[in-house]
Design a protein around this motif. Structure first.
Motif, PDB file in Angstrom:
ATOM      1  N   TYR A 125      49.496  -9.482 -24.277  1.00  0.00           N
ATOM      2  CA  TYR A 125      50.759  -9.795 -24.957  1.00  0.00           C
ATOM      3  C   TYR A 125      51.237 -11.202 -24.606  1.00  0.00           C
ATOM      4  N   VAL A 126      51.090 -11.571 -23.340  1.00  0.00           N
ATOM      5  CA  VAL A 126      51.489 -12.916 -22.913  1.00  0.00           C
ATOM      6  C   VAL A 126      50.506 -13.945 -23.457  1.00  0.00           C
ATOM      7  N   ALA A 127      49.214 -13.654 -23.346  1.00  0.00           N
ATOM      8  CA  ALA A 127      48.193 -14.604 -23.782  1.00  0.00           C
ATOM      9  C   ALA A 127      48.282 -14.882 -25.278  1.00  0.00           C
ATOM     10  N   ASP A 128      48.577 -13.845 -26.067  1.00  0.00           N
ATOM     11  CA  ASP A 128      48.653 -14.026 -27.514  1.00  0.00           C
ATOM     12  C   ASP A 128      49.872 -14.866 -27.895  1.00  0.00           C
ATOM     13  N   LEU A 129      51.021 -14.603 -27.269  1.00  0.00           N
ATOM     14  CA  LEU A 129      52.220 -15.405 -27.518  1.00  0.00           C
ATOM     15  C   LEU A 129      51.994 -16.849 -27.081  1.00  0.00           C
ATOM     16  N   LYS A 130      51.407 -17.046 -25.914  1.00  0.00           N
ATOM     17  CA  LYS A 130      51.151 -18.393 -25.406  1.00  0.00           C
ATOM     18  C   LYS A 130      50.204 -19.156 -26.331  1.00  0.00           C
ATOM     19  N   SER A 134      63.506 -19.978 -31.941  1.00  0.00           N
ATOM     20  CA  SER A 134      62.976 -20.034 -33.301  1.00  0.00           C
ATOM     21  C   SER A 134      61.468 -19.819 -33.318  1.00  0.00           C
ATOM     22  N   ALA A 135      60.768 -20.381 -32.337  1.00  0.00           N
ATOM     23  CA  ALA A 135      59.311 -20.242 -32.270  1.00  0.00           C
ATOM     24  C   ALA A 135      58.905 -18.790 -32.018  1.00  0.00           C
ATOM     25  N   VAL A 136      59.674 -18.078 -31.190  1.00  0.00           N
ATOM     26  CA  VAL A 136      59.375 -16.665 -30.932  1.00  0.00           C
ATOM     27  C   VAL A 136      59.566 -15.844 -32.203  1.00  0.00           C
ATOM     28  N   PHE A 137      60.631 -16.135 -32.969  1.00  0.00           N
ATOM     29  CA  PHE A 137      60.837 -15.442 -34.240  1.00  0.00           C
ATOM     30  C   PHE A 137      59.663 -15.688 -35.187  1.00  0.00           C
ATOM     31  N   ASN A 138      59.196 -16.922 -35.247  1.00  0.00           N
ATOM     32  CA  ASN A 138      58.064 -17.245 -36.110  1.00  0.00           C
ATOM     33  C   ASN A 138      56.803 -16.508 -35.663  1.00  0.00           C
ATOM     34  N   TYR A 139      56.645 -16.370 -34.367  1.00  0.00           N
ATOM     35  CA  TYR A 139      55.498 -15.628 -33.832  1.00  0.00           C
ATOM     36  C   TYR A 139      55.539 -14.168 -34.284  1.00  0.00           C
ATOM     37  N   ILE A 140      56.705 -13.551 -34.161  1.00  0.00           N
ATOM     38  CA  ILE A 140      56.839 -12.145 -34.564  1.00  0.00           C
ATOM     39  C   ILE A 140      56.556 -11.980 -36.056  1.00  0.00           C
ATOM     40  N   LYS A 141      57.048 -12.921 -36.855  1.00  0.00           N
ATOM     41  CA  LYS A 141      56.788 -12.875 -38.300  1.00  0.00           C
ATOM     42  C   LYS A 141      55.304 -12.989 -38.607  1.00  0.00           C
ATOM     43  N   GLN A 164      57.524 -11.745  -9.241  1.00  0.00           N
ATOM     44  CA  GLN A 164      58.870 -11.806  -9.802  1.00  0.00           C
ATOM     45  C   GLN A 164      59.058 -10.670 -10.801  1.00  0.00           C
ATOM     46  N   GLY A 165      60.246 -10.584 -11.362  1.00  0.00           N
ATOM     47  CA  GLY A 165      60.509  -9.531 -12.328  1.00  0.00           C
ATOM     48  C   GLY A 165      60.091  -9.896 -13.735  1.00  0.00           C
ATOM     49  N   TYR A 166      59.508 -11.083 -13.913  1.00  0.00           N
ATOM     50  CA  TYR A 166      59.165 -11.550 -15.250  1.00  0.00           C
ATOM     51  C   TYR A 166      58.040 -12.582 -15.165  1.00  0.00           C
ATOM     52  N   VAL A 167      57.393 -12.816 -16.302  1.00  0.00           N
ATOM     53  CA  VAL A 167      56.368 -13.844 -16.430  1.00  0.00           C
ATOM     54  C   VAL A 167      57.008 -15.086 -17.035  1.00  0.00           C
ATOM     55  N   VAL A 168      56.665 -16.261 -16.543  1.00  0.00           N
ATOM     56  CA  VAL A 168      57.242 -17.505 -17.029  1.00  0.00           C
ATOM     57  C   VAL A 168      56.202 -18.318 -17.802  1.00  0.00           C
ATOM     58  N   LEU A 169      56.559 -18.735 -19.009  1.00  0.00           N
ATOM     59  CA  LEU A 169      55.772 -19.693 -19.780  1.00  0.00           C
ATOM     60  C   LEU A 169      56.594 -20.974 -19.882  1.00  0.00           C
TER      61      LEU A 169
END
Length: 229
Positions: free
Chosen positions: A216-221, A79-86, A62-67
């Protein structure tokens, strides 16, 4: 310093050229994940083209990875993604889209040094995350740029407006997944994954690059699995 202009627009800072340089960020997520768990490096011809080009693409076709996070709302995931970036000082927000509420964040990190690759490789990466009810879609754009030193240990830096430089005039190139047609030019790209016919000639670098983007995916997950309640 040798300079290459990155094609990615980022926040422009009002300061001197020296002060806007950002020391190379190390994300620290380049361990040996299973090869191609999330992404794979492939070669293919574009429509009407006689030459091969190399790309980093999702391994799922596909054109993207799904979590998947069943039961979580779009707002909770956003909100969780923002917290991850912070929580990751090496990451910065590049762009927010009001239309589909996507979040794009950037990173400048080492893919592999000469202990893993023939040369030093670094990546100016953009990760595009689209939250939805019960899932996240992650895009690693084909326009992300990799840079490679020609010899020695190059120290790379990047500015907020995407200018990549090397210290002490250390020569470097924009990385090519596929070796150029010219044999003379190909000698300047010993770290290319594919030869001019699109065949793998450097499986070690293929695995290293795939593992890097998988990270990048593994760290976010990993962060979301621990912190998304």
């Amino acid at each position: 310093m040798n300079i290459i202009n990155s094609p990615y627009p980022t926040q422009r800072m009002k300061s001197s050229p020296t002060s806007i340089l950002i020391v190379l960020f190390i994300l620290g997520i380049c361990p040996a994940f299973a090869q191609g768990k999330y992404f794979e490096v492939v070669s293919k011809k574009s429509n009407g083209s006689k030459t091969y080009n190399g790309y980093v693409m999702p391994a799922n076709g596909q054109g993207y990875v799904v979590l998947s996070y069943q039961g979580k709302t779009k707002e909770q995931l956003r909100s969780a993604v923002f917290n991850y970036i912070k929580a990751r000082p090496s990451l910065w927000i590049v762009k927010l889209s009001d239309r589909d509420e996507r979040i794009e964040y950037g990173n400048f990190a080492t893919i592999g040094d000469t202990s893993k690759c023939i040369v030093n490789l670094v990546s100016s990466t953009r990760v595009d995350v689209e939250p939805d009810n019960g899932q996240l879609k992650l895009y690693i754009g084909i326009f992300n740029q990799i840079y490679s030193s020609l010899y020695g240990t190059a120290r790379f830096l990047i500015s907020r407006d995407g200018v990549v430089v090397s210290e002490n005039e250390t020569p470097f190139n924009e990385y090519k997944f596929v070796q150029p047609d010219s044999r003379k030019e190909a000698l300047a790209y010993p770290e290319s994954v594919f030869d001019t016919n699109g065949k793998v000639v450097n499986p070690a670098n293929k695995k290293t690059i795939e593992g890097f983007y998988d990270g990048y995916v593994a760290d976010l997950k990993s962060y979301l699995d621990k912190n998304l309640k």
